[in-house]
Motif scaffolding. Sequence first.
Motif, mmCIF file in Angstrom:
data_model
loop_
_atom_site.group_PDB
_atom_site.id
_atom_site.type_symbol
_atom_site.label_atom_id
_atom_site.label_comp_id
_atom_site.label_asym_id
_atom_site.label_seq_id
_atom_site.Cartn_x
_atom_site.Cartn_y
_atom_site.Cartn_z
ATOM 1 N N VAL A 134 0.852 -1.190 0.000
ATOM 2 C CA VAL A 134 0.000 0.000 0.000
ATOM 3 C C VAL A 134 0.887 1.240 0.000
ATOM 4 C CG1 VAL A 134 -1.667 1.345 1.338
ATOM 5 C CG2 VAL A 134 -1.926 -1.143 1.142
ATOM 6 N N GLY A 135 0.564 2.208 -0.849
ATOM 7 C CA GLY A 135 1.357 3.422 -0.967
ATOM 8 C C GLY A 135 2.297 3.410 -2.159
ATOM 9 N N ASP A 136 2.580 2.228 -2.720
ATOM 10 C CA ASP A 136 3.408 2.161 -3.922
ATOM 11 C C ASP A 136 2.658 2.811 -5.086
ATOM 12 O OD1 ASP A 136 5.346 0.801 -2.524
ATOM 13 O OD2 ASP A 136 4.803 -1.175 -3.312
ATOM 14 N N VAL A 137 3.385 3.531 -5.926
ATOM 15 C CA VAL A 137 2.780 4.199 -7.073
ATOM 16 C C VAL A 137 3.213 3.480 -8.348
ATOM 17 C CG1 VAL A 137 2.571 6.332 -8.392
ATOM 18 C CG2 VAL A 137 2.745 6.417 -5.884
ATOM 19 N N ILE A 138 2.265 2.845 -9.017
ATOM 20 C CA ILE A 138 2.562 2.110 -10.248
ATOM 21 C C ILE A 138 2.695 3.109 -11.395
ATOM 22 C CG2 ILE A 138 1.690 0.392 -11.896
ATOM 23 C CD1 ILE A 138 0.224 -0.923 -9.545
ATOM 24 N N THR A 139 3.836 3.053 -12.078
ATOM 25 C CA THR A 139 4.095 3.985 -13.175
ATOM 26 C C THR A 139 4.224 3.300 -14.535
ATOM 27 O OG1 THR A 139 6.474 3.850 -12.726
ATOM 28 C CG2 THR A 139 5.234 5.643 -11.662
ATOM 29 N N LYS A 140 4.369 1.975 -14.514
ATOM 30 C CA LYS A 140 4.478 1.258 -15.783
ATOM 31 C C LYS A 140 4.045 -0.182 -15.585
ATOM 32 C CE LYS A 140 7.946 2.252 -18.485
ATOM 33 N NZ LYS A 140 9.321 2.297 -19.113
ATOM 34 N N LEU A 141 3.312 -0.725 -16.565
ATOM 35 C CA LEU A 141 2.920 -2.132 -16.575
ATOM 36 C C LEU A 141 3.480 -2.723 -17.857
ATOM 37 C CD1 LEU A 141 1.114 -4.046 -14.786
ATOM 38 C CD2 LEU A 141 -0.641 -3.752 -16.541
ATOM 39 N N GLY A 142 4.510 -3.558 -17.723
ATOM 40 C CA GLY A 142 5.224 -3.989 -18.908
ATOM 41 C C GLY A 142 5.873 -2.781 -19.558
ATOM 42 N N ASP A 143 5.578 -2.571 -20.844
ATOM 43 C CA ASP A 143 6.118 -1.404 -21.556
ATOM 44 C C ASP A 143 5.134 -0.245 -21.606
ATOM 45 O OD1 ASP A 143 8.509 -2.739 -22.137
ATOM 46 O OD2 ASP A 143 7.651 -3.663 -23.930
ATOM 47 N N THR A 144 3.978 -0.402 -20.951
ATOM 48 C CA THR A 144 2.936 0.625 -21.012
ATOM 49 C C THR A 144 3.066 1.612 -19.865
ATOM 50 O OG1 THR A 144 1.412 -0.953 -22.048
ATOM 51 C CG2 THR A 144 0.457 1.035 -21.086
ATOM 52 N N VAL A 165 6.070 -4.925 -13.262
ATOM 53 C CA VAL A 165 5.439 -3.704 -12.759
ATOM 54 C C VAL A 165 6.534 -2.758 -12.274
ATOM 55 C CG1 VAL A 165 3.891 -2.720 -11.032
ATOM 56 C CG2 VAL A 165 3.344 -4.934 -12.073
ATOM 57 N N THR A 166 6.545 -1.554 -12.824
ATOM 58 C CA THR A 166 7.468 -0.516 -12.362
ATOM 59 C C THR A 166 6.703 0.408 -11.415
ATOM 60 O OG1 THR A 166 8.669 -0.615 -14.462
ATOM 61 C CG2 THR A 166 9.031 1.326 -13.069
ATOM 62 N N TYR A 167 7.294 0.694 -10.260
ATOM 63 C CA TYR A 167 6.602 1.504 -9.265
ATOM 64 C C TYR A 167 7.620 2.326 -8.479
ATOM 65 C CZ TYR A 167 8.140 -2.137 -5.989
ATOM 66 O OH TYR A 167 8.911 -3.012 -5.240
ATOM 67 N N THR A 168 7.114 3.328 -7.792
ATOM 68 C CA THR A 168 7.973 4.125 -6.916
ATOM 69 C C THR A 168 7.555 3.899 -5.467
ATOM 70 O OG1 THR A 168 6.544 6.076 -7.115
ATOM 71 C CG2 THR A 168 8.385 5.896 -8.656
ATOM 72 N N ARG A 169 8.576 3.823 -4.611
ATOM 73 C CA ARG A 169 8.344 3.687 -3.164
ATOM 74 C C ARG A 169 9.363 4.570 -2.455
ATOM 75 N NH1 ARG A 169 8.944 -2.180 -0.818
ATOM 76 N NH2 ARG A 169 6.983 -2.465 -1.985
ATOM 77 N N ASP A 170 8.862 5.485 -1.657
ATOM 78 C CA ASP A 170 9.738 6.424 -0.937
ATOM 79 C C ASP A 170 10.675 7.157 -1.898
ATOM 80 O OD1 ASP A 170 8.616 5.579 1.486
ATOM 81 O OD2 ASP A 170 10.080 3.943 1.670
ATOM 82 N N GLY A 171 10.119 7.515 -3.076
ATOM 83 C CA GLY A 171 10.883 8.282 -4.036
ATOM 84 C C GLY A 171 11.833 7.469 -4.889
ATOM 85 N N GLN A 172 11.932 6.165 -4.643
ATOM 86 C CA GLN A 172 12.827 5.304 -5.394
ATOM 87 C C GLN A 172 12.038 4.452 -6.399
ATOM 88 O OE1 GLN A 172 16.285 5.370 -4.944
ATOM 89 N NE2 GLN A 172 15.754 7.121 -3.638
ATOM 90 N N SER A 173 12.556 4.357 -7.641
ATOM 91 C CA SER A 173 11.907 3.529 -8.653
ATOM 92 C C SER A 173 12.334 2.081 -8.489
ATOM 93 C CB SER A 173 12.276 4.029 -10.053
ATOM 94 O OG SER A 173 11.642 3.239 -11.040
ATOM 95 N N LYS A 174 11.361 1.182 -8.522
ATOM 96 C CA LYS A 174 11.614 -0.244 -8.336
ATOM 97 C C LYS A 174 10.798 -1.040 -9.366
ATOM 98 C CE LYS A 174 12.138 0.277 -3.299
ATOM 99 N NZ LYS A 174 13.562 -0.189 -3.183
ATOM 100 N N THR A 175 11.116 -2.316 -9.515
ATOM 101 C CA THR A 175 10.335 -3.196 -10.390
ATOM 102 C C THR A 175 10.011 -4.491 -9.654
ATOM 103 O OG1 THR A 175 12.303 -4.230 -11.371
ATOM 104 C CG2 THR A 175 11.379 -2.290 -12.511
ATOM 105 N N ALA A 176 8.917 -5.126 -10.093
ATOM 106 C CA ALA A 176 8.529 -6.429 -9.546
ATOM 107 C C ALA A 176 7.886 -7.236 -10.657
ATOM 108 C CB ALA A 176 7.552 -6.255 -8.384
ATOM 109 N N ASP A 177 8.235 -8.503 -10.735
ATOM 110 C CA ASP A 177 7.615 -9.401 -11.703
ATOM 111 C C ASP A 177 6.378 -10.025 -11.067
ATOM 112 O OD1 ASP A 177 9.528 -8.935 -13.669
ATOM 113 O OD2 ASP A 177 10.866 -10.463 -12.869
ATOM 114 N N VAL A 178 5.222 -9.809 -11.686
ATOM 115 C CA VAL A 178 3.943 -10.236 -11.115
ATOM 116 C C VAL A 178 3.265 -11.229 -12.042
ATOM 117 C CG1 VAL A 178 1.687 -9.477 -10.300
ATOM 118 C CG2 VAL A 178 3.673 -7.977 -10.018
#
Length: 353
Positions: free
Chosen positions: A299-309, A332-345
Amino acid sequence: MTAGAVTVAAALAVTGCSSGSSSSGSSSPAASSTGSASAASAGGNQLQDDYQRVIGDVLPSVVQITTANGLGSGIVYDGKGNIVTNAHVVGSATTMTVTLANSSKSLDATLVASYPDSDLAVIKLNSPPSGLKPAAFGDSKKVELGQITLAMGSPLGLSSSVTQGIVSATGRTVSEPASEGSPGATISNMVQTSAAINPGNSGGALVNLDSQVIGINTLAATEPDTNGGVAPGIGFAIPAATITSIADQLIKDGKVTNSGRAALGITARTIFDSGFQPAGAVIVSITAGGPAASAGLQVGDVITKLGDTQITTLNSLTTALASLSPGSKVTVTYTRDGQSKTADVTLGTLPSS
């Protein structure tokens, strides 16, 4: 719509002319012209005969549905009185009246179940008359660009109306405006057609020349510069495969147990940056043990990209998910605490509603 008919007839005329001119090398210009005209006339008459045959086959299966808040169309699904339509046609109504194509008598019907996420619902006649004619549904995999289509329904309350066009595109992902009975559903694999779709056509049949329903007429595109005015010749229909899958579940179980739609297992909302521009979809709740949770999203993560979209809004996230299938893997590309991260879902399935 007239232009569509002219185009088809002209194509048939060219074929007839070519065939006629090659049948005899000694034909005079006058004879060739007469032969071409005859072939064109024969081709036009055959197309007209095909239209009338399909209308005779399918129109008896298309009904008008009237609720306290408006009217729409529906398709007779089986001989037991089940009728499939759009969820936004029935809205919040649990009772409605139905008028069959071959009758002026109103029949009482009751809601079986509705699935707004796919904008589909099933209602059932309280006392089904004998002789109901269920529609035949086509194979969505065989719907191709350029196929002739007929749209049947009750546009503007004009029951048993028919318009014609072609399949303009397949595989469209379309987001509907929110309305009663529809939360603003995003639907994938829709059939785009040039057949006229107007208010009241919703829930009616989009039919091919084999007298098969290939879609449920659902909405027309609107022009942004005309305050919601309908864009001529751009209509969308939910494909037959989705109709039959959802309708069968609603009839059997009263709910959808397998939507066939991909999900992350979250609820989210659009988040805005400091310049008040949409900047992603922020997770506001997450399903324990669901796809997102299993991949480490919080909760609180901001999703900025799904795959290449690129994801800038909740709607863009929903649209991106609608084009994917349950069980598929996506980064899934997302930001948490100002840092960009990725997760394979590994995507799950959108639950029933």
